[in-house]
Design an enzyme around this catalytic site. Structure first.
Site: not given
Ligand code: TPP
Ligand code: TPP
Ligand code: MG
Ligand code: MG
Lengths: 340, 331, 331, 340
Positions: B59, B128
């Site tokens: 971000e 959220h």
């Molecule tokens: C700071 C932030 N940015 C974006 C999100 C939205 N979001 C939630 S999970 C996710 C993907 C995360 O990917 P990863 O770190 O690989 O974890 P996974 O879901 O694969 O377990 C996103 C973009 C968030 N919750 N927090």
């Protein structure tokens, strides 16, 4: 562990089965309309992380991300209280305030699941400082995903951990995806451990499909961390299903998914136990059945559990005997009560 | 044309991108995934990878890149998936995007739009579900827009994409599926103008975003009790049109500010303060605020609903304010 | 004992660290350098590297580490060199430190103190001169403290270091060299209590931090004009003692809120709204705000002075409010 | 450049001298009480960066940090307007609003000096996106210090640049200190270029004391960047004086400083020009004298320049014909004007 040690692998298998079944039941809870919302992230396909949790000692602490159910179970969580929390019930781990993305249990060293990608990573640095200052033998482990590896705060945290020689481990569960974005569309160099090494930590990438391999590597990384050399480990695995409950993964094809799901630490452990070790299929089935019963009970428990009382929303904003926030209605009463 | 709030936003992006080649969209999951709430679905196919950019989860870097792009001839639309993540980006937003024109003596502007969404309604829990517009409205150099209607979703986004300065465009997750009339030829009102959504002489309700609909519902209840509430939708918190509000309060003599954000330090306080400052001689009762409780948002659906204003609460407060009828909780 | 604001803060840290072994200080330049404004000078020699930790320039990581330390038995004092850098840390402050206790159902608190400083006066320009307390006062779960006097600098910091919840402790760069009485045995007032710095019956001036001194200077000017202003120092913006303010306004019938922060969306709006809500029947004039201009802070000394309230401006506004004497700019 | 090319080194020497003398005059301006504040960061000792600026083309853009005077001069700044800005005068680059830490000139591609450590780094990523989308041949260069290399945003920016193959260069001026913190107390692995390589960029560390070496490396890195392979370069140098005008560097000893100041790109260039090239000491002295005259004039210009009008504070918050913020006094007038 000595190769061929049935006891350990059997234990890891059991834990992984409990994780898999728990997640399947969370899914059922959702289908039955009993979960608090739909922001539920299944860790199916990531059970290999059990090897890392097994390498941790009582007293060690950890933070997790939004996909942390499995990690917590492997660290000793009570499925009933977890399921209750996921259902937003009063007897859940967080009294129905946190939910799936914010489960925590200080008693078990769970410093909290975090819904901010990367948000929980720096907390282990502070935990490491506490342990160092108080001469405690613990380590603190941050669990997060491959997507979180693109958050700058990970590098700030790793640099501080290495600079101060803290008893800290960074464990990246690389399930290949951050929502719909495959790792190679999120990182130019996908060998994430190379970044950690460049920051002065031990860094390895391990096959998350082989829980014994994960456990061995974790033992090495954790021991070094306890001795002041922090480490990073990436577990290569695959997110079997959608990102959250409502995602059907339209952005990836059947073929890739079929291939990805072959990386199954649970299935691999079962095969190994039966073919190379002394376990029989029956034995494992009996064990699986017991797990089914345990997790079904957790679901029924959560459904039966009471919802939190309405006025509990004003509790826990601050410490118990500190001034509480004033409810809007009380505020309005003070303004409008005297007649004009 | 009847469309959803989501579709109106999407149409605004499509029309603006067709019209202005310097516009590009960037953010997490805006491309292949189509946006966490589906607003950018199909844009990647339409405009290609250079204009619909899926980003890593970074971000601060995303907003920082948007600032740089805006300073070099592009007009980026950076999507912040949840306004709850603003805390990661406030330096790039408040110290960079907002202040560059000023610090550099007016040499350059930062014409970017930060699209994000906030609010409760999906059991998203404390990280959220927030309403953080007050962080932005306290930063000179930013414009802050919060559309409540389908038509505003379209037109305010189009207008934001013509603004020479950074615009924080905050949608509401509870409105995406809401249907309404979209007339691409006729905005609800100009940029920087409040809109009266319901006319009334007994009470002025000042609000924005999702609470416009809760307030209109409350106005319905009030009407059944013989009270005609005037409901004003602020739409653009900056530039703020408070004159429309003052004119209404001067007429009604009673004002209520409704906001989903936690009450203390919220934008509702600014609106309340301004009304009391400027309508002092016309107020028959103190200006009251009906806002979110001063707590993080809990996950349990029942608790979540209890954390923010409902039509019932707004209506009961209105009855008390106008007819001195004690509300349920005080009775 | 006559000491400077800086020395009082330093003494508070020393006394607290001697008393509580779980306290440690961390931040940029807090050790060898002694703190950008010298508050932590000598602490490294006194308490060693584990308790006085020089950090890399990694604000998000620093605050995040403090959160983790606070959850594991330590009581960290994390120094953010300028409150202007808060934008880098708001996620760790607002989503982590502030919400952990709540999200986790009361299992654990985050007893940390974030020490920082803000305000104008050194030609620090737009990114080194802000007053951002409003970002924090809008976040449930935080306590927000802004000491104005030397004695408060000592006592409020000591109290903050006993608070079970995260405290945002905002000093003012213009006060460090200010001298005053420090009585370690006698605080100006309790935690969470406003203090009346000057008694008067004609006008209530509500303020905090450096503006307490500007307001007292203005009160002096007003006194020469036959107006006795009561000056109230809020001290702890959260927990907020507004009852003391209401009691005063009920007495004087006139209220002015003074703050250095930009006016729109500032904490002054919250104070103004509350006074109008609760003292409606006693107000003879609208509550007015004398605050910073809605602009970034310019570097040129003359321009910088023009961006924030002066005793002259406060006094002229007071005269207008109480005696209807038109001020220089309106005359 | 061909080794032994006198013209180029002479030009670089001249630029470096202009930087050194400019900074000395800023110092004088401060002593004479004519600067806007004391947050003045001298780049003396960092003149070698001239080699990077020389490798940039017209149309290329850049962002700098709080210690960016030298970089800007090397990119063509007018010392008079710079000095005026540092004095907070109306005819300064930013009309007296920005000052030393926020000088910018869009005409010269200077997207802005930043007082937030690391704050300007991600801007070059966006500039690179603009150039790519509009098929422009430019690169954008971020200049920052070793301390900024501990800010996570650098890694987010480098990852994006590498992922999207943007025409971007990250130039770290490693003067060994971030205020009082020496690099080895800020980073566990001080070979910063290794981090960049792990993120998929070209990465090099160069002796900032040899401007020709810097220039050669910069040409390579810049050319690669123009062709879609972003790069990182760390220039090893030494901060000759205190962090800002009021800092006397008590945290480091004479000996270290004496040693550090030997890394002097300006002095080295002079020696080289005289001993290995065709320049004479006289020739260089004449050149130096001209620079003295130029910079003295800048100081006098700034002192004589007008201070900005008081009401200019309400200008430039928003675009010229957009609604301006309402002055507090006007706000008060609207409230209090009608008699009660
Ligand atoms: C700071 C932030 N940015 C974006 C999100 C939205 N979001 C939630 S999970 C996710 C993907 C995360 O990917 P990863 O770190 O690989 O974890 P996974 O879901 O694969 O377990 C996103 C973009 C968030 N919750 N927090
Ligand atoms: C985000 C942020 N943190 C801290 C500071 C205070 N500060 C200003 S310069 C500086 C040191 C920067 O070191 P480096 O990046 O090496 O640049 P140098 O001063 O050596 O040129 C610090 C800590 C700041 N201005 N911004
Ligand atoms: Mg992932
Ligand atoms: Mg440096």
């Amino acid at each position: 562990m000595t190769v061929g040690d049935n006891r350990l692998l059997l234990e890891l298998y059991h834990t992984m089965r409990r994780i898999r079944t728990f997640e399947e039941r969370v899914n059922e809870l959702f289908v039955r309309g009993q979960t608090a919302g739909s922001m539920l992230h299944m860790s199916i396909g990531e059970e290999g992380v059990t090897g890392v949790c097994k390498a941790m000692e009582p007293g060690d602490s950890f933070t997790t991300h939004h996909r942390g159910h499995g990690i917590f179970i492997a660290r000793g969580a009570d499925p009933k209280r977890m399921m209750s929390e996921i259902a937003g019930k009063e007897d859940g781990y967080c009294a129905g305030k946190g939910g799936s993305m914010h489960i925590a249990d200080m008693g078990l060293g769970h410093l909290g699941a975090n819904a901010i990608v990367g948000g929980g990573i720096p907390h282990v640095v502070g935990a490491g400082m506490s342990y160092r200052n108080r001469k405690l033998p613990h380590i603190s482990v941050a669990f997060f995903g491959d997507g979180a590896a693109q958050q700058g705060i990970l590098y700030e945290a790793m640099n501080m951990a290495a600079l101060w020689k803290l008893p800290v481990v960074f464990c990246c569960i690389n399930n290949q995806y951050g929502m719909g974005t495959r790792i190679d569309r999120a990182a130019a160099n996908t060998n994430l451990h190379e970044r950690a090494i460049a920051f002065g930590l031990n860094g390895v990438t391990i096959d998350g499909g082989d829980v014994e391999e994960v456990h061995e590597a974790a033992e090495r990384i954790a021991t070094a961390a306890r001795n002041g050399k922090p480490g990073f480990m990436a577990l290569t695995c695959y997110r079997f299903f959608g990102h959250a409950r409502l995602d059907k993964s339209p952005y990836r094809d059947e073929e890739e998914e079929a291939k990805g799901r072959k990386k199954d630490a649970l299935a691999n452990a079962r095969t190994k136990l039966i073919t190379h070790r002394t376990s029989s299929a029956n034995e494992l089935d009996t064990l699986d059945d017991a797990v089914n019963i345990e997790m079904n009970a957790a679901v029924e428990h959560a459904i039966a559990a009471a919802t939190p009382p309405a006025d509990s929303i004003f509790r826990d904003v601050y410490a118990e005997d500190e001034p509480r926030p004033r409810p809007v209605r009380d505020h309005l009463s003070m303004i409008l009560s005297e007649a004009r | 044309m009847e469309v959803t709030y989501r579709d109106a936003l999407r149409q605004a992006l499509i029309d603006a991108m067709n019209e202005d080649p310097t516009i590009f969209v960037m953010g997490e999951e805006v491309g292949r995934y189509g946006g966490a709430y589906g607003v950018t679905k199909g844009l990647l196919e339409m405009f290609g990878e250079n204009r619909v950019v899926d980003t890593p989860i970074s971000e601060p870097g995303i907003i920082g890149a948007a600032v740089g792009a805006a300073m070099t001839g592009s007009r980026p639309v950076a999507e912040l998936m949840y306004v709850d993540f603003a805390g990661l980006t406030m330096d790039q937003v408040a110290n960079q995007a907002a202040k560059s024109r000023y610090m550099f003596g007016g040499q350059i502007g930062v014409p970017m739009v930060l699209r994000t969404q906030g609010g409760t309604g999906r059991s998203g829990a404390a990280q959220h579900s927030q309403s953080l517009e007050a962080w932005f409205t306290h930063v000179p150099g930013l414009r802050v827009v919060m559309p409540a209607t389908v038509n505003d979703a379209y037109h305010l986004l189009r207008m934001a994409l013509k603004c020479p300065d950074p615009v924080i465009f905050i949608e509401h997750k509870g409105l995406y599926v809401k249907k309404g009339e979209m007339d691409v030829a006729k905005p609800d009102g100009n940029w920087g103008k409040s809109v009266i959504r319901r006319v009334g002489n007994d009470l002025t309700i000042v609000t924005y975003s999702r609470m416009v609909h809760e307030s209109l519902a409350a106005a319905g209840i009030l009407a059944q009790n013989g009270i005609e509430a005037e409901v004003i939708d602020i739409r653009t918190l900056n530039p703020l049109d408070d004159e429309t509000v003052f004119a209404s309060v001067t007429k009604t003599g009673r004002a209520m500010v409704v906001s989903e954000a936690v009450m203390t330090g919220g934008f509702a306080a600014e609106l309340s303060a301004r009304i009391s400052e400027r309508c002092f001689d016309y107020l028959e009762e103190p200006v009251v605020r009906v806002a979110g409780e001063d707590i993080p948002i809990p996950v349990s659906p029942g608790l979540e609903r209890g954390a923010v204003p409902t039509p019932q609460l707004i209506a009961e407060t209105g009855l008390w304010l106008v007819k001195r009828v004690a509300p349920s909780w005080a009775a």
